[in-house]
Scaffold this motif. Structure first.
Motif, PDB file in Angstrom:
ATOM      1  N   MET A  59       0.929  -1.263   0.131  1.00 26.03           N
ATOM      2  CA  MET A  59      -0.070  -0.151   0.024  1.00 26.03           C
ATOM      3  C   MET A  59       0.976   1.347  -0.087  1.00 26.03           C
ATOM      4  N   THR A  60       0.478   2.304  -0.894  1.00 24.69           N
ATOM      5  CA  THR A  60       1.296   3.468  -1.027  1.00 24.69           C
ATOM      6  C   THR A  60       0.885   4.368   0.125  1.00 24.69           C
ATOM      7  N   SER A  61       2.117   4.911   0.568  1.00 24.33           N
ATOM      8  CA  SER A  61       2.123   6.141   1.692  1.00 24.33           C
ATOM      9  C   SER A  61       1.029   7.118   1.236  1.00 24.33           C
ATOM     10  N   LYS A  62       0.307   7.705   1.916  1.00 20.43           N
ATOM     11  CA  LYS A  62      -0.409   9.159   1.531  1.00 20.43           C
ATOM     12  C   LYS A  62       0.403  10.468   2.330  1.00 20.43           C
ATOM     13  N   VAL A  63       1.349  10.231   2.846  1.00 22.23           N
ATOM     14  CA  VAL A  63       1.894  11.270   3.560  1.00 22.23           C
ATOM     15  C   VAL A  63       2.464  12.249   2.446  1.00 22.23           C
ATOM     16  N   VAL A  64       1.979  13.590   3.027  1.00 25.89           N
ATOM     17  CA  VAL A  64       2.713  14.688   2.142  1.00 25.89           C
ATOM     18  C   VAL A  64       3.546  15.631   3.190  1.00 25.89           C
ATOM     19  N   GLY A  80      -3.264   9.740  13.062  1.00 31.02           N
ATOM     20  CA  GLY A  80      -3.309   9.012  11.918  1.00 31.02           C
ATOM     21  C   GLY A  80      -2.158   8.548  11.464  1.00 31.02           C
ATOM     22  N   ASP A  81      -2.482   7.553  10.632  1.00 28.87           N
ATOM     23  CA  ASP A  81      -1.315   6.797  10.103  1.00 28.87           C
ATOM     24  C   ASP A  81      -0.903   6.975   8.664  1.00 28.87           C
ATOM     25  N   GLU A  82       0.358   6.455   8.052  1.00 26.36           N
ATOM     26  CA  GLU A  82       0.586   6.929   6.593  1.00 26.36           C
ATOM     27  C   GLU A  82      -0.439   6.288   5.661  1.00 26.36           C
ATOM     28  N   PHE A  83      -1.310   5.314   5.728  1.00 25.41           N
ATOM     29  CA  PHE A  83      -2.438   5.011   4.976  1.00 25.41           C
ATOM     30  C   PHE A  83      -3.557   5.771   5.098  1.00 25.41           C
ATOM     31  N   GLY A  84      -3.726   6.787   6.009  1.00 22.53           N
ATOM     32  CA  GLY A  84      -4.839   7.591   6.124  1.00 22.53           C
ATOM     33  C   GLY A  84      -5.998   7.067   7.117  1.00 22.53           C
ATOM     34  N   ASN A  85      -5.795   6.138   7.752  1.00 23.85           N
ATOM     35  CA  ASN A  85      -6.539   5.554   9.009  1.00 23.85           C
ATOM     36  C   ASN A  85      -6.569   6.959  10.351  1.00 23.85           C
ATOM     37  N   LEU A  86      -7.671   7.239  10.448  1.00 27.16           N
ATOM     38  CA  LEU A  86      -7.809   8.294  11.379  1.00 27.16           C
ATOM     39  C   LEU A  86      -8.554   7.881  12.764  1.00 27.16           C
ATOM     40  N   VAL A  87      -8.231   8.909  13.826  1.00 33.05           N
ATOM     41  CA  VAL A  87      -8.652   8.857  15.142  1.00 33.05           C
ATOM     42  C   VAL A  87      -8.850  10.189  15.642  1.00 33.05           C
ATOM     43  N   PHE A  88     -10.253  10.344  15.837  1.00 36.04           N
ATOM     44  CA  PHE A  88     -10.596  11.978  16.331  1.00 36.04           C
ATOM     45  C   PHE A  88     -10.487  12.025  17.942  1.00 36.04           C
ATOM     46  N   ASP A  89     -10.527  13.154  18.315  1.00 34.95           N
ATOM     47  CA  ASP A  89     -10.251  13.209  19.890  1.00 34.95           C
ATOM     48  C   ASP A  89     -11.956  13.868  20.319  1.00 34.95           C
ATOM     49  N   ARG A 134      -0.404  13.775  15.519  1.00 36.78           N
ATOM     50  CA  ARG A 134       0.236  12.996  15.797  1.00 36.78           C
ATOM     51  C   ARG A 134       0.326  11.750  14.440  1.00 36.78           C
ATOM     52  N   LEU A 135       1.212  11.614  13.724  1.00 36.45           N
ATOM     53  CA  LEU A 135       1.601  10.617  12.562  1.00 36.45           C
ATOM     54  C   LEU A 135       2.064   9.130  13.266  1.00 36.45           C
ATOM     55  N   VAL A 136       1.595   8.270  13.352  1.00 38.39           N
ATOM     56  CA  VAL A 136       1.971   6.854  13.644  1.00 38.39           C
ATOM     57  C   VAL A 136       2.419   6.043  12.592  1.00 38.39           C
ATOM     58  N   GLU A 137       3.226   4.939  12.818  1.00 39.26           N
ATOM     59  CA  GLU A 137       3.341   3.776  12.056  1.00 39.26           C
ATOM     60  C   GLU A 137       2.136   3.024  11.800  1.00 39.26           C
ATOM     61  N   PRO A 138       2.041   2.101  10.749  1.00 38.95           N
ATOM     62  CA  PRO A 138       0.999   1.577  10.597  1.00 38.95           C
ATOM     63  C   PRO A 138       0.999   0.318  11.343  1.00 38.95           C
ATOM     64  N   GLY A 139      -0.291  -0.155  12.015  1.00 44.10           N
ATOM     65  CA  GLY A 139      -0.327  -1.103  12.903  1.00 44.10           C
ATOM     66  C   GLY A 139      -0.277  -0.390  14.347  1.00 44.10           C
ATOM     67  N   SER A 180     -10.309   0.764  16.893  1.00 47.02           N
ATOM     68  CA  SER A 180     -10.120   2.097  17.311  1.00 47.02           C
ATOM     69  C   SER A 180     -10.161   3.337  16.068  1.00 47.02           C
ATOM     70  N   VAL A 181     -10.330   2.766  15.009  1.00 53.22           N
ATOM     71  CA  VAL A 181     -10.071   3.487  13.920  1.00 53.22           C
ATOM     72  C   VAL A 181     -11.654   4.017  13.766  1.00 53.22           C
ATOM     73  N   HIS A 182     -11.799   5.622  13.692  1.00 54.44           N
ATOM     74  CA  HIS A 182     -12.996   6.035  13.459  1.00 54.44           C
ATOM     75  C   HIS A 182     -13.204   6.414  11.910  1.00 54.44           C
ATOM     76  N   LEU A 183     -12.257   6.698  11.164  1.00 56.96           N
ATOM     77  CA  LEU A 183     -12.437   6.892   9.726  1.00 56.96           C
ATOM     78  C   LEU A 183     -11.451   5.901   8.980  1.00 56.96           C
ATOM     79  N   PRO A 184     -11.560   5.102   8.176  1.00 55.87           N
ATOM     80  CA  PRO A 184     -10.728   4.283   7.401  1.00 55.87           C
ATOM     81  C   PRO A 184     -10.184   4.992   6.430  1.00 55.87           C
ATOM     82  N   GLY A 185      -8.748   4.492   6.124  1.00 58.67           N
ATOM     83  CA  GLY A 185      -7.885   5.309   5.156  1.00 58.67           C
ATOM     84  C   GLY A 185      -8.581   5.403   3.533  1.00 58.67           C
ATOM     85  N   VAL A 186      -9.539   4.448   3.358  1.00 57.15           N
ATOM     86  CA  VAL A 186     -10.045   4.488   2.035  1.00 57.15           C
ATOM     87  C   VAL A 186     -10.659   5.802   1.836  1.00 57.15           C
ATOM     88  N   PHE A 187     -11.047   6.541   2.775  1.00 57.84           N
ATOM     89  CA  PHE A 187     -11.487   7.883   2.503  1.00 57.84           C
ATOM     90  C   PHE A 187     -10.698   9.131   2.443  1.00 57.84           C
TER      91      PHE A 187
END
Length: 255
Positions: free
Chosen positions: A1-6, A178-187, A210-215, A221-228
């Motif tokens: 999977m390709t990283s989405k980080v800019v 969030g992680d580099e694949f775009g999975n997000l957790v909101f506060d 805060r950007l964390v490593e995949p896994g 605990s993912v509130h929004l999956p990286g597909v979005f």
């Protein structure tokens, strides 16, 4: 999977064009993508159409773009504490579609889910359904554009109004992690409109504290999956702003 980080907020919004439609997360000043909005303001793009619960406040959030005259039209639930928002609307400088808050939330979610339209009881029997709400004024105070009437239907013994789903060229959102694949957790309450706006964007850009490593994020605990999410940028801890500060004098203590 390709990283989405800019690398920066500026890089993340660099290709947003004049006239773009933009869904923006946040509620008041809670959970707003402030770094992305600031970077967008620096690009100089304008004639924007914004979908957001409100338009920030004067000098903060979307209020920055509004103050610069970069926004052409807003679909929102309320004006809030933004005096410039009210001034531009009443002066005929800004087109505004006010819509019930729950309806706006569902329109964003529906657009992201590929649902063209839905029926809701909210607004039935009011100008929301019957039409006639002023969308744009003329400088002399007369109404230039009014909302059209919407289709209504009866289901069971109750009348409902048809509302269309919202999709936008771009979505700007804020998350805590969030992680580099775009999975997000909101506060907490910062979750508000962020997941819904993210779903509605054809290209969704997320700023994260805060950007964390995949896994490192538990899948449960993912509130929004990286597909979005198409782009993600780490902007660090967010400076908390207070939308409206109310104080009173402390009563004197009697001996």
């Amino acid at each position: 999977m390709t990283s989405k980080v800019v690398r920066s907020a500026a890089e993340a919004v660099a290709d947003i064009a004049d006239g773009a439609t933009i869904a923006v997360g946040g509620f008041g000043l809670c959970g707003i993508p402030d770094a992305l909005i600031g970077a967008l303001a620096d690009t100089g793009v304008g004639n924007l159409e914004v979908y957001s619960n409100n338009c920030g406040v004067d000098g903060h959030g979307l209020g920055i773009l509004l103050g610069l005259g970069r926004i052409r039209r807003v679909t929102a639930s309320y004006v809030g504490e933004n005096k410039e928002f009210a001034r531009q609307y009443l002066a005929g400088e800004l087109e505004v579609e006010l819509t019930p808050q729950g309806t706006l939330a569902e329109r964003l979610r529906a657009g992201g889910a590929g649902i063209a339209a839905f029926f809701t009881p909210a607004g039935v029997g009011s100008p929301v359904a019957d039409g006639g709400l002023p969308w744009r004024y003329r400088p002399d105070g007369s109404v230039a554009i009014v909302s059209p009437p919407k289709e209504t239907r009866v289901f069971g013994d109750k009348r409902y109004v048809l509302e269309e789903g919202i999709t936008a060229d771009v979505a700007l959102v804020h998350a805590e992690i969030g992680d580099e694949f775009g999975n997000l957790v909101f506060d907490k309450a910062a979750m508000n409109f962020n997941p819904l706006a993210a779903m509605a964007g054809r290209v969704t850009i997320a700023q994260v504290e805060r950007l964390v490593e995949p896994g490192q994020i538990d899948p449960a605990s993912v509130h929004l999956p990286g597909v979005f999410v198409q782009r993600i940028v780490e902007t660090g801890p967010q400076t908390k702003q207070i939308e409206k500060r109310t104080t009173r004098e402390t009563a004197g203590v009697q001996a």
